[in-house]
Design a protein around this motif. Structure first.
Motif, PDB file in Angstrom:
ATOM      1  N   PRO A  13       9.242  23.089  34.273  1.00  0.00           N
ATOM      2  CA  PRO A  13       9.034  23.611  35.628  1.00  0.00           C
ATOM      3  C   PRO A  13       8.331  22.591  36.521  1.00  0.00           C
ATOM      4  CG  PRO A  13       8.367  25.225  33.990  1.00  0.00           C
ATOM      5  CD  PRO A  13       8.635  23.938  33.257  1.00  0.00           C
ATOM      6  N   GLU A  14       8.819  22.488  37.732  1.00  0.00           N
ATOM      7  CA  GLU A  14       8.230  21.571  38.698  1.00  0.00           C
ATOM      8  C   GLU A  14       6.749  21.892  38.871  1.00  0.00           C
ATOM      9  OE1 GLU A  14       9.064  20.431  43.294  1.00  0.00           O
ATOM     10  OE2 GLU A  14      10.800  20.857  42.019  1.00  0.00           O
ATOM     11  N   GLY A  15       5.950  20.853  38.924  1.00  0.00           N
ATOM     12  CA  GLY A  15       4.518  21.021  39.129  1.00  0.00           C
ATOM     13  C   GLY A  15       3.718  21.205  37.844  1.00  0.00           C
ATOM     14  N   THR A  16       4.392  21.209  36.692  1.00  0.00           N
ATOM     15  CA  THR A  16       3.680  21.361  35.425  1.00  0.00           C
ATOM     16  C   THR A  16       2.850  20.111  35.165  1.00  0.00           C
ATOM     17  OG1 THR A  16       5.469  22.729  34.558  1.00  0.00           O
ATOM     18  CG2 THR A  16       3.934  21.816  32.961  1.00  0.00           C
ATOM     19  N   ASP A  17       1.611  20.326  34.782  1.00  0.00           N
ATOM     20  CA  ASP A  17       0.694  19.228  34.482  1.00  0.00           C
ATOM     21  C   ASP A  17       1.287  18.363  33.362  1.00  0.00           C
ATOM     22  OD1 ASP A  17      -1.381  17.606  33.481  1.00  0.00           O
ATOM     23  OD2 ASP A  17      -2.896  19.148  33.833  1.00  0.00           O
ATOM     24  N   PRO A  18       1.373  17.041  33.563  1.00  0.00           N
ATOM     25  CA  PRO A  18       1.926  16.156  32.529  1.00  0.00           C
ATOM     26  C   PRO A  18       1.196  16.268  31.186  1.00  0.00           C
ATOM     27  CG  PRO A  18       1.757  14.981  34.606  1.00  0.00           C
ATOM     28  CD  PRO A  18       1.069  16.314  34.794  1.00  0.00           C
ATOM     29  N   ALA A  19      -0.095  16.537  31.220  1.00  0.00           N
ATOM     30  CA  ALA A  19      -0.842  16.706  29.968  1.00  0.00           C
ATOM     31  C   ALA A  19      -0.359  17.946  29.220  1.00  0.00           C
ATOM     32  CB  ALA A  19      -2.344  16.799  30.251  1.00  0.00           C
ATOM     33  N   GLU A  20      -0.012  19.007  29.947  1.00  0.00           N
ATOM     34  CA  GLU A  20       0.517  20.222  29.322  1.00  0.00           C
ATOM     35  C   GLU A  20       1.894  19.950  28.731  1.00  0.00           C
ATOM     36  OE1 GLU A  20       1.025  24.328  28.217  1.00  0.00           O
ATOM     37  OE2 GLU A  20      -0.620  22.929  28.362  1.00  0.00           O
ATOM     38  N   VAL A  21       2.701  19.191  29.431  1.00  0.00           N
ATOM     39  CA  VAL A  21       4.027  18.829  28.918  1.00  0.00           C
ATOM     40  C   VAL A  21       3.871  18.050  27.618  1.00  0.00           C
ATOM     41  CG1 VAL A  21       6.145  17.518  29.361  1.00  0.00           C
ATOM     42  CG2 VAL A  21       5.078  18.841  31.211  1.00  0.00           C
ATOM     43  N   GLU A  22       2.975  17.101  27.593  1.00  0.00           N
ATOM     44  CA  GLU A  22       2.735  16.291  26.394  1.00  0.00           C
ATOM     45  C   GLU A  22       2.248  17.163  25.235  1.00  0.00           C
ATOM     46  OE1 GLU A  22       3.005  12.930  24.208  1.00  0.00           O
ATOM     47  OE2 GLU A  22       3.587  13.139  26.282  1.00  0.00           O
ATOM     48  N   ARG A  23       1.349  18.101  25.516  1.00  0.00           N
ATOM     49  CA  ARG A  23       0.835  19.003  24.487  1.00  0.00           C
ATOM     50  C   ARG A  23       1.949  19.864  23.899  1.00  0.00           C
ATOM     51  NH1 ARG A  23      -0.118  23.927  23.496  1.00  0.00           N
ATOM     52  NH2 ARG A  23       0.469  24.697  25.541  1.00  0.00           N
ATOM     53  N   VAL A  24       2.792  20.406  24.761  1.00  0.00           N
ATOM     54  CA  VAL A  24       3.878  21.273  24.296  1.00  0.00           C
ATOM     55  C   VAL A  24       4.918  20.464  23.526  1.00  0.00           C
ATOM     56  CG1 VAL A  24       5.713  22.843  25.028  1.00  0.00           C
ATOM     57  CG2 VAL A  24       3.486  22.960  26.126  1.00  0.00           C
ATOM     58  N   ARG A  25       5.217  19.264  23.975  1.00  0.00           N
ATOM     59  CA  ARG A  25       6.184  18.418  23.255  1.00  0.00           C
ATOM     60  C   ARG A  25       5.647  18.045  21.860  1.00  0.00           C
ATOM     61  NH1 ARG A  25      10.564  17.163  26.215  1.00  0.00           N
ATOM     62  NH2 ARG A  25      10.377  17.035  28.471  1.00  0.00           N
ATOM     63  N   ALA A  26       4.363  17.781  21.751  1.00  0.00           N
ATOM     64  CA  ALA A  26       3.770  17.473  20.447  1.00  0.00           C
ATOM     65  C   ALA A  26       3.851  18.692  19.527  1.00  0.00           C
ATOM     66  CB  ALA A  26       2.318  17.018  20.620  1.00  0.00           C
ATOM     67  N   ALA A  27       3.572  19.869  20.071  1.00  0.00           N
ATOM     68  CA  ALA A  27       3.669  21.105  19.286  1.00  0.00           C
ATOM     69  C   ALA A  27       5.121  21.358  18.869  1.00  0.00           C
ATOM     70  CB  ALA A  27       3.120  22.284  20.081  1.00  0.00           C
ATOM     71  N   GLU A  28       6.059  20.992  19.732  1.00  0.00           N
ATOM     72  CA  GLU A  28       7.489  21.144  19.432  1.00  0.00           C
ATOM     73  C   GLU A  28       7.878  20.310  18.214  1.00  0.00           C
ATOM     74  OE1 GLU A  28      11.479  22.528  20.551  1.00  0.00           O
ATOM     75  OE2 GLU A  28       9.469  23.168  21.107  1.00  0.00           O
ATOM     76  N   ALA A  29       7.380  19.079  18.138  1.00  0.00           N
ATOM     77  CA  ALA A  29       7.692  18.211  17.001  1.00  0.00           C
ATOM     78  C   ALA A  29       7.168  18.807  15.697  1.00  0.00           C
ATOM     79  CB  ALA A  29       7.110  16.815  17.235  1.00  0.00           C
ATOM     80  N   VAL A  30       5.978  19.359  15.745  1.00  0.00           N
ATOM     81  CA  VAL A  30       5.388  19.990  14.559  1.00  0.00           C
ATOM     82  C   VAL A  30       6.225  21.195  14.135  1.00  0.00           C
ATOM     83  CG1 VAL A  30       3.374  21.272  13.697  1.00  0.00           C
ATOM     84  CG2 VAL A  30       3.056  19.160  15.025  1.00  0.00           C
ATOM     85  N   ARG A  31       6.587  22.042  15.097  1.00  0.00           N
ATOM     86  CA  ARG A  31       7.363  23.245  14.774  1.00  0.00           C
ATOM     87  C   ARG A  31       8.757  22.886  14.261  1.00  0.00           C
ATOM     88  NH1 ARG A  31       7.609  27.472  12.117  1.00  0.00           N
ATOM     89  NH2 ARG A  31       8.948  29.112  12.929  1.00  0.00           N
ATOM     90  N   ALA A  32       9.394  21.878  14.838  1.00  0.00           N
ATOM     91  CA  ALA A  32      10.714  21.450  14.368  1.00  0.00           C
ATOM     92  C   ALA A  32      10.643  21.004  12.908  1.00  0.00           C
ATOM     93  CB  ALA A  32      11.262  20.334  15.258  1.00  0.00           C
ATOM     94  N   ALA A  33       9.603  20.281  12.549  1.00  0.00           N
ATOM     95  CA  ALA A  33       9.435  19.850  11.157  1.00  0.00           C
ATOM     96  C   ALA A  33       9.259  21.059  10.236  1.00  0.00           C
ATOM     97  CB  ALA A  33       8.246  18.899  11.036  1.00  0.00           C
ATOM     98  N   GLU A  34       8.505  22.056  10.682  1.00  0.00           N
ATOM     99  CA  GLU A  34       8.318  23.271   9.882  1.00  0.00           C
ATOM    100  C   GLU A  34       9.647  24.002   9.687  1.00  0.00           C
ATOM    101  OE1 GLU A  34       3.758  24.238  11.434  1.00  0.00           O
ATOM    102  OE2 GLU A  34       5.457  25.361  12.256  1.00  0.00           O
ATOM    103  N   LEU A  35      10.425  24.098  10.760  1.00  0.00           N
ATOM    104  CA  LEU A  35      11.719  24.784  10.679  1.00  0.00           C
ATOM    105  C   LEU A  35      12.694  24.019   9.792  1.00  0.00           C
ATOM    106  CD1 LEU A  35      11.963  25.968  14.374  1.00  0.00           C
ATOM    107  CD2 LEU A  35      11.724  27.436  12.351  1.00  0.00           C
ATOM    108  N   ALA A  36      12.607  22.705   9.784  1.00  0.00           N
ATOM    109  CA  ALA A  36      13.441  21.899   8.894  1.00  0.00           C
ATOM    110  C   ALA A  36      13.061  22.170   7.437  1.00  0.00           C
ATOM    111  CB  ALA A  36      13.308  20.421   9.232  1.00  0.00           C
ATOM    112  N   ARG A  37      11.774  22.188   7.144  1.00  0.00           N
ATOM    113  CA  ARG A  37      11.322  22.466   5.778  1.00  0.00           C
ATOM    114  C   ARG A  37      11.736  23.861   5.325  1.00  0.00           C
ATOM    115  NH1 ARG A  37       6.923  19.593   7.609  1.00  0.00           N
ATOM    116  NH2 ARG A  37       5.686  21.455   8.027  1.00  0.00           N
ATOM    117  N   ALA A  38      11.787  24.804   6.251  1.00  0.00           N
ATOM    118  CA  ALA A  38      12.171  26.180   5.930  1.00  0.00           C
ATOM    119  C   ALA A  38      13.686  26.341   5.810  1.00  0.00           C
ATOM    120  CB  ALA A  38      11.629  27.134   6.997  1.00  0.00           C
ATOM    121  N   GLY A  39      14.443  25.297   6.132  1.00  0.00           N
ATOM    122  CA  GLY A  39      15.888  25.339   6.010  1.00  0.00           C
ATOM    123  C   GLY A  39      16.625  25.853   7.230  1.00  0.00           C
TER     124      GLY A  39
END
Length: 100
Positions: A13-39
């Motif tokens: 979304p326009e106007g989203t704080d870049p630090a929030e975007v970075e935080r969410v993208r980092a959390a996304e990488a962690v969750r993707a790895a968990e979902l990969a391990r879960a099959g």
């Protein structure tokens, strides 16, 4: 388990704080790895020059795919998705055994 081809496009979304975007993208990488391990997440690609992802996902059905996998992605509120249920093709090289 059924297989699904999933196309995901993330629009921050326009106007989203870049630090929030970075935080969410980092959390996304962690969750993707968990979902990969879960099959659930089997493979993930990004078309060259595009900001979308194409993935091969597994779940017992489409409801589980959304409830236990896609809907748990931190970027999900910013994503649009296209889900295609897949079935084996009789000519799939992965399913052919060499009789020779």
């Amino acid at each position: 388990m059924k297989e699904f081809l999933v196309e995901l496009t993330t629009t921050v979304p326009e106007g989203t704080d870049p630090a929030e975007v970075e935080r969410v993208r980092a959390a996304e990488a962690v969750r993707a790895a968990e979902l990969a391990r879960a099959g659930h997440l089997v493979r993930l690609w990004r078309p060259v020059g595009e900001l979308r992802s194409i993935g091969l996902w597994r779940a017992t059905d489409e409801a589980e795919l959304y409830e236990k996998a896609l809907g748990t992605l931190p970027l999900w509120p910013w994503m649009t998705s296209t889900v295609t249920s897949l079935q084996s093709h009789p000519n799939d090289p992965a399913g052919v055994t060499d009789a020779a």
